[in-house]
Write an enzyme that holds these catalytic residues in place. Sequence first.
Site, short mmCIF file in Angstrom:
data_model
loop_
_atom_site.label_atom_id
_atom_site.label_comp_id
_atom_site.label_asym_id
_atom_site.label_seq_id
_atom_site.Cartn_x
_atom_site.Cartn_y
_atom_site.Cartn_z
N HIS A 6 0.71 -1.45 0.42
CA HIS A 6 0.44 0.01 0.38
C HIS A 6 0.71 1.69 -0.25
O HIS A 6 1.39 1.55 0.36
CB HIS A 6 -0.80 -0.21 1.09
CG HIS A 6 -1.47 1.24 1.17
ND1 HIS A 6 -2.41 1.46 2.00
CD2 HIS A 6 -2.42 2.06 0.58
CE1 HIS A 6 -3.06 2.37 2.37
NE2 HIS A 6 -3.14 2.65 1.65
N HIS A 8 1.73 5.22 -2.58
CA HIS A 8 0.77 6.12 -3.34
C HIS A 8 1.54 6.95 -4.10
O HIS A 8 2.91 7.53 -3.17
CB HIS A 8 -0.67 6.73 -2.86
CG HIS A 8 -1.33 5.77 -1.83
ND1 HIS A 8 -2.77 5.31 -2.52
CD2 HIS A 8 -1.94 6.11 -0.69
CE1 HIS A 8 -3.18 4.83 -1.87
NE2 HIS A 8 -3.04 4.90 -0.83
N ARG A 69 -2.12 8.52 -5.31
CA ARG A 69 -2.38 9.07 -4.97
C ARG A 69 -4.34 9.69 -4.33
O ARG A 69 -4.84 9.77 -5.16
CB ARG A 69 -2.28 11.13 -5.25
CG ARG A 69 -2.63 12.06 -3.32
CD ARG A 69 -1.82 12.55 -3.82
NE ARG A 69 -2.43 14.26 -4.11
CZ ARG A 69 -3.33 14.47 -3.04
NH1 ARG A 69 -3.55 14.41 -1.83
NH2 ARG A 69 -4.38 15.33 -4.29
N ALA A 70 -4.40 8.85 -2.92
CA ALA A 70 -5.77 8.82 -3.04
C ALA A 70 -6.43 9.31 -2.93
O ALA A 70 -7.77 10.21 -3.62
CB ALA A 70 -6.06 7.66 -2.16
N HIS A 176 -10.99 1.31 -1.18
CA HIS A 176 -9.81 2.98 -0.35
C HIS A 176 -10.57 4.05 -0.74
O HIS A 176 -11.00 4.77 -2.48
CB HIS A 176 -8.80 2.66 -1.34
CG HIS A 176 -7.52 4.06 -0.58
ND1 HIS A 176 -7.86 4.88 -0.34
CD2 HIS A 176 -6.39 3.31 0.17
CE1 HIS A 176 -6.88 5.27 0.64
NE2 HIS A 176 -5.29 4.33 0.90
N TYR A 192 -10.91 7.66 6.36
CA TYR A 192 -10.89 6.66 5.76
C TYR A 192 -11.06 5.72 6.90
O TYR A 192 -11.60 4.20 6.38
CB TYR A 192 -9.20 6.83 5.92
CG TYR A 192 -7.88 8.20 4.37
CD1 TYR A 192 -8.91 8.74 3.54
CD2 TYR A 192 -6.95 7.40 4.22
CE1 TYR A 192 -8.17 8.65 2.95
CE2 TYR A 192 -6.30 7.92 2.76
CZ TYR A 192 -6.90 8.72 2.24
OH TYR A 192 -6.57 9.24 1.63
N HIS A 221 -5.23 0.83 5.70
CA HIS A 221 -5.85 1.36 7.62
C HIS A 221 -5.65 0.55 8.58
O HIS A 221 -6.59 0.69 9.70
CB HIS A 221 -6.20 2.29 7.24
CG HIS A 221 -6.21 2.88 6.04
ND1 HIS A 221 -7.50 3.60 5.07
CD2 HIS A 221 -5.23 3.71 5.27
CE1 HIS A 221 -7.13 3.72 3.76
NE2 HIS A 221 -5.69 3.96 3.95
N GLU A 282 1.53 2.89 3.52
CA GLU A 282 0.86 4.11 2.79
C GLU A 282 2.47 5.36 3.07
O GLU A 282 1.65 6.22 3.09
CB GLU A 282 -0.44 4.44 3.78
CG GLU A 282 -0.76 4.76 2.68
CD GLU A 282 -3.06 5.45 3.32
OE1 GLU A 282 -2.74 5.44 4.79
OE2 GLU A 282 -3.72 5.82 2.59
N ARG A 288 3.00 11.83 8.38
CA ARG A 288 4.90 11.27 8.12
C ARG A 288 5.19 11.85 9.10
O ARG A 288 6.76 11.69 8.97
CB ARG A 288 4.73 12.80 6.90
CG ARG A 288 3.72 12.18 5.77
CD ARG A 288 3.93 13.35 4.88
NE ARG A 288 3.04 12.99 3.61
CZ ARG A 288 3.42 13.40 1.92
NH1 ARG A 288 4.33 13.89 2.20
NH2 ARG A 288 2.39 13.00 1.18
ZN LIG Z 1 -3.90 5.22 0.71
#
Ligand SMILES: [Zn+2]
Length: 338
Positions: A6, A8, A69-70, A176, A192, A221, A282, A288
């Site tokens: 997972h 992106h 990118r989701a 997703h 999410y 997740h 992810e 981050r």
């Molecule tokens: Zn994702």
Amino acid sequence: MIIDCHGHYTTAPKQHEGWRQQQIAAFDAKTAPPPRPGMTDDEIRETIVNGQLKLQKERGTDLTIFSPRAAGMGHHLGGAAESAVWSRACNDLIQRVCNLFPQNFVGVCMLPQTTGVSPANCTEELERCVKELGFIGCNLNPDPSGGYWKDPPLTDRYWYPIYEKMVELDVPGMVHVSASCNPCFHGTGAHYINGDTTAFMQFITADLFKDFPTLRFIIPHGGGAVPYHWGRYRGLAQDMKKPPLKDHLLKNVYFDTCVYHLPGIELLTRVIPLDNILFASEMLGAVRGIDPETGNNYDDTKRYIDALSIPAADKQKIFEGNIKKVFPRLGAKLAQAR
Ligand SMILES: [Zn+2]
């Protein structure tokens, strides 16, 4: 081998999403969008070498199953025609990354979904991505309205055309959502997790996997709230006279490890059978920062698996074995990359 199922492309060259804004502005103004901007291989290479590839090396992972990118999918924006063009552009860009770094990235596509439009219109793009671009899965948005849940539940026949194509191509889907345009739901913090939890509960209420015994979904997740409330879901299924969850869903539904602390991963691996857990981080994505309690990045999820007191063979299942089973096309891609 350590496979992150997972990831992106959150670091794409700026002109990519810049064009998306122009496309939506043109849709609103009922004019034609400008032509797509060019992107050189060097520009793409730089975003990966200093981003996802750098973190792969630092954290000791080998391969990322990589998708657009989701939050950028934005299925609530524009109409079906805009979604189709945007999906192609995003998927083509993923293919360019995978072609530049075939040892490190394998593609998963986004689908050209639009609220109120049958997912039958996504089958062509899924087929193109799998057969022509060499992708091994797709991301399926259970709520293309972006937080207002205007489409039927995932167990409704409305969704069957895309499931038929997924089964035919033998590719799984990650459930997703994209961005939230509902101010009640923070995107990555609420929308999410809601999407993950909601999809699982939808699967409980129906018999989708009787119709599609080989259809496979990954709930990302860490499965949202599901593992933490496993007793609730077992009990609800029991009240609905459904079979035990392991028979009802766990041949078809898998959970990833995008849970950003060790106690969460300990709970996940205690509650959910290890055969149903797939390693993922992810990165670079939702969270981050660095956890001041550990000094490590929250999304450095490999550390949490490494720290578990389970046999090495079980860890290998989470890191590699389970992922190869859920993504059967991955084996051929790896052989090709070698
Ligand atoms: Zn994702």
